[in-house]
Design a protein around this motif. Structure first.
Motif, PDB file in Angstrom:
ATOM      1  N   PHE A   1      -5.045  32.481-123.087  1.00  0.00           N
ATOM      2  CA  PHE A   1      -4.766  32.555-121.655  1.00  0.00           C
ATOM      3  C   PHE A   1      -3.626  33.540-121.390  1.00  0.00           C
ATOM      4  N   GLN A   2      -2.588  33.494-122.218  1.00  0.00           N
ATOM      5  CA  GLN A   2      -1.455  34.402-122.042  1.00  0.00           C
ATOM      6  C   GLN A   2      -1.894  35.858-122.185  1.00  0.00           C
ATOM      7  N   LYS A   3      -2.689  36.147-123.193  1.00  0.00           N
ATOM      8  CA  LYS A   3      -3.175  37.512-123.391  1.00  0.00           C
ATOM      9  C   LYS A   3      -4.016  37.956-122.198  1.00  0.00           C
ATOM     10  N   ASP A   4      -4.860  37.056-121.701  1.00  0.00           N
ATOM     11  CA  ASP A   4      -5.694  37.375-120.549  1.00  0.00           C
ATOM     12  C   ASP A   4      -4.830  37.693-119.330  1.00  0.00           C
ATOM     13  N   MET A   5      -3.800  36.877-119.092  1.00  0.00           N
ATOM     14  CA  MET A   5      -2.923  37.111-117.940  1.00  0.00           C
ATOM     15  C   MET A   5      -2.139  38.414-118.108  1.00  0.00           C
ATOM     16  N   GLU A   6      -1.686  38.704-119.320  1.00  0.00           N
ATOM     17  CA  GLU A   6      -0.960  39.954-119.557  1.00  0.00           C
ATOM     18  C   GLU A   6      -1.860  41.157-119.298  1.00  0.00           C
ATOM     19  N   THR A   7      -3.114  41.063-119.717  1.00  0.00           N
ATOM     20  CA  THR A   7      -4.076  42.142-119.477  1.00  0.00           C
ATOM     21  C   THR A   7      -4.307  42.320-117.980  1.00  0.00           C
ATOM     22  N   LYS A   8      -4.508  41.209-117.282  1.00  0.00           N
ATOM     23  CA  LYS A   8      -4.736  41.280-115.838  1.00  0.00           C
ATOM     24  C   LYS A   8      -3.531  41.871-115.118  1.00  0.00           C
ATOM     25  N   LEU A   9      -2.326  41.445-115.511  1.00  0.00           N
ATOM     26  CA  LEU A   9      -1.127  41.979-114.864  1.00  0.00           C
ATOM     27  C   LEU A   9      -0.966  43.470-115.164  1.00  0.00           C
ATOM     28  N   GLY A  10      -1.316  43.884-116.367  1.00  0.00           N
ATOM     29  CA  GLY A  10      -1.266  45.312-116.701  1.00  0.00           C
ATOM     30  C   GLY A  10      -2.231  46.119-115.845  1.00  0.00           C
ATOM     31  N   SER A  11      -3.431  45.589-115.658  1.00  0.00           N
ATOM     32  CA  SER A  11      -4.426  46.260-114.815  1.00  0.00           C
ATOM     33  C   SER A  11      -3.952  46.317-113.367  1.00  0.00           C
ATOM     34  N   MET A  12      -3.366  45.226-112.915  1.00  0.00           N
ATOM     35  CA  MET A  12      -2.871  45.171-111.540  1.00  0.00           C
ATOM     36  C   MET A  12      -1.759  46.203-111.341  1.00  0.00           C
ATOM     37  N   LYS A  13      -0.915  46.377-112.331  1.00  0.00           N
ATOM     38  CA  LYS A  13       0.170  47.356-112.233  1.00  0.00           C
ATOM     39  C   LYS A  13      -0.405  48.760-112.043  1.00  0.00           C
ATOM     40  N   LYS A  14      -1.436  49.094-112.812  1.00  0.00           N
ATOM     41  CA  LYS A  14      -2.082  50.408-112.682  1.00  0.00           C
ATOM     42  C   LYS A  14      -2.725  50.566-111.310  1.00  0.00           C
ATOM     43  N   GLU A  15      -3.367  49.506-110.842  1.00  0.00           N
ATOM     44  CA  GLU A  15      -4.037  49.571-109.540  1.00  0.00           C
ATOM     45  C   GLU A  15      -3.027  49.711-108.408  1.00  0.00           C
ATOM     46  N   ILE A  16      -1.896  49.048-108.538  1.00  0.00           N
ATOM     47  CA  ILE A  16      -0.851  49.183-107.522  1.00  0.00           C
ATOM     48  C   ILE A  16      -0.313  50.617-107.527  1.00  0.00           C
ATOM     49  N   ALA A  17      -0.183  51.198-108.703  1.00  0.00           N
ATOM     50  CA  ALA A  17       0.270  52.594-108.786  1.00  0.00           C
ATOM     51  C   ALA A  17      -0.715  53.521-108.080  1.00  0.00           C
ATOM     52  N   GLU A  18      -2.007  53.248-108.238  1.00  0.00           N
ATOM     53  CA  GLU A  18      -3.027  54.041-107.549  1.00  0.00           C
ATOM     54  C   GLU A  18      -2.919  53.848-106.031  1.00  0.00           C
ATOM     55  N   MET A  19      -2.667  52.611-105.616  1.00  0.00           N
ATOM     56  CA  MET A  19      -2.503  52.355-104.180  1.00  0.00           C
ATOM     57  C   MET A  19      -1.289  53.104-103.634  1.00  0.00           C
ATOM     58  N   LYS A  20      -0.216  53.139-104.418  1.00  0.00           N
ATOM     59  CA  LYS A  20       0.980  53.870-103.988  1.00  0.00           C
ATOM     60  C   LYS A  20       0.660  55.358-103.797  1.00  0.00           C
ATOM     61  N   ALA A  21      -0.120  55.893-104.715  1.00  0.00           N
ATOM     62  CA  ALA A  21      -0.502  57.306-104.611  1.00  0.00           C
ATOM     63  C   ALA A  21      -1.312  57.544-103.343  1.00  0.00           C
ATOM     64  N   GLU A  22      -2.227  56.642-103.054  1.00  0.00           N
ATOM     65  CA  GLU A  22      -3.035  56.763-101.832  1.00  0.00           C
ATOM     66  C   GLU A  22      -2.173  56.581-100.589  1.00  0.00           C
ATOM     67  N   ALA A  23      -1.246  55.639-100.637  1.00  0.00           N
ATOM     68  CA  ALA A  23      -0.383  55.381 -99.482  1.00  0.00           C
ATOM     69  C   ALA A  23       0.533  56.577 -99.210  1.00  0.00           C
TER      70      ALA A  23
ATOM     71  N   GLU B   1       2.283  54.819 -89.076  1.00  0.00           N
ATOM     72  CA  GLU B   1       2.112  53.371 -89.161  1.00  0.00           C
ATOM     73  C   GLU B   1       1.211  52.958 -90.325  1.00  0.00           C
ATOM     74  N   ALA B   2       0.191  53.731 -90.604  1.00  0.00           N
ATOM     75  CA  ALA B   2      -0.725  53.427 -91.705  1.00  0.00           C
ATOM     76  C   ALA B   2       0.034  53.426 -93.035  1.00  0.00           C
ATOM     77  N   LYS B   3       0.928  54.400 -93.203  1.00  0.00           N
ATOM     78  CA  LYS B   3       1.713  54.482 -94.432  1.00  0.00           C
ATOM     79  C   LYS B   3       2.665  53.291 -94.542  1.00  0.00           C
ATOM     80  N   ALA B   4       3.318  52.975 -93.446  1.00  0.00           N
ATOM     81  CA  ALA B   4       4.263  51.849 -93.447  1.00  0.00           C
ATOM     82  C   ALA B   4       3.548  50.534 -93.755  1.00  0.00           C
ATOM     83  N   GLU B   5       2.368  50.358 -93.172  1.00  0.00           N
ATOM     84  CA  GLU B   5       1.594  49.135 -93.400  1.00  0.00           C
ATOM     85  C   GLU B   5       1.160  49.026 -94.869  1.00  0.00           C
ATOM     86  N   MET B   6       0.694  50.135 -95.410  1.00  0.00           N
ATOM     87  CA  MET B   6       0.273  50.120 -96.819  1.00  0.00           C
ATOM     88  C   MET B   6       1.460  49.850 -97.734  1.00  0.00           C
ATOM     89  N   ASN B   7       2.601  50.455 -97.429  1.00  0.00           N
ATOM     90  CA  ASN B   7       3.790  50.219 -98.252  1.00  0.00           C
ATOM     91  C   ASN B   7       4.223  48.752 -98.187  1.00  0.00           C
TER      92      ASN B   7
END
Length: 138
Positions: free
Chosen positions: A47-69, A75-81
């Protein structure tokens, strides 16, 4: 007299057999408890390994969202941030919970697993909504 000797022999034999059985039961019980503890430990580690993997993936996805934002304005930028900050906060809470869970044992880890699963569902839902909102604004 012969029957008394025979009865005493049977009692002696049966009590000896019972003692062996009781000892076997103790041994089997100890083995079962050990196997159950090992299984629980393996589940916890998985379970710990699974959660660590998911959190790692989420970190990458958030970085992609930041790039898009960063491509947005006003207002769109502020809302996304704001949405990204909320996701990052939830992600940090999950990391802290995972660190606590690594130190937990027995029943406590089972309870933490349930809580972390619910928290993961919530953060995944929030991410999905933020991602969908970002896609709508393209």
């Amino acid at each position: 007299m012969r029957s008394l000797v025979l009865v005493l022999a049977l009692i002696s034999f049966s009590s000896h057999a019972f003692a062996t059985s009781a000892e076997e039961v103790k041994q089997k019980t100890a083995e079962a408890a050990s196997a159950a503890a090992e299984y629980s430990k393996e589940q916890k580690e998985e379970f710990q390994k699974d959660m660590e993997t998911k959190l790692g993936s989420m970190k990458k996805e958030i970085a992609e969202m930041k790039a898009e934002a960063s491509k947005k304005t006003g207002e769109a930028k502020a809302e996304m941030n704001d949405q990204i900050k909320a996701l990052e906060k939830k992600q940090e809470e999950m990391k802290k919970d995972l660190a606590k869970m690594k130190k937990s044992s027995g029943k406590a880890w089972g309870e933490m697993k349930a809580g972390m699963s619910k928290a993961w569902d919530a953060i995944s839902d929030s991410y999905g909504k933020a991602k969908a909102h970002l896609s709508e604004e393209k």
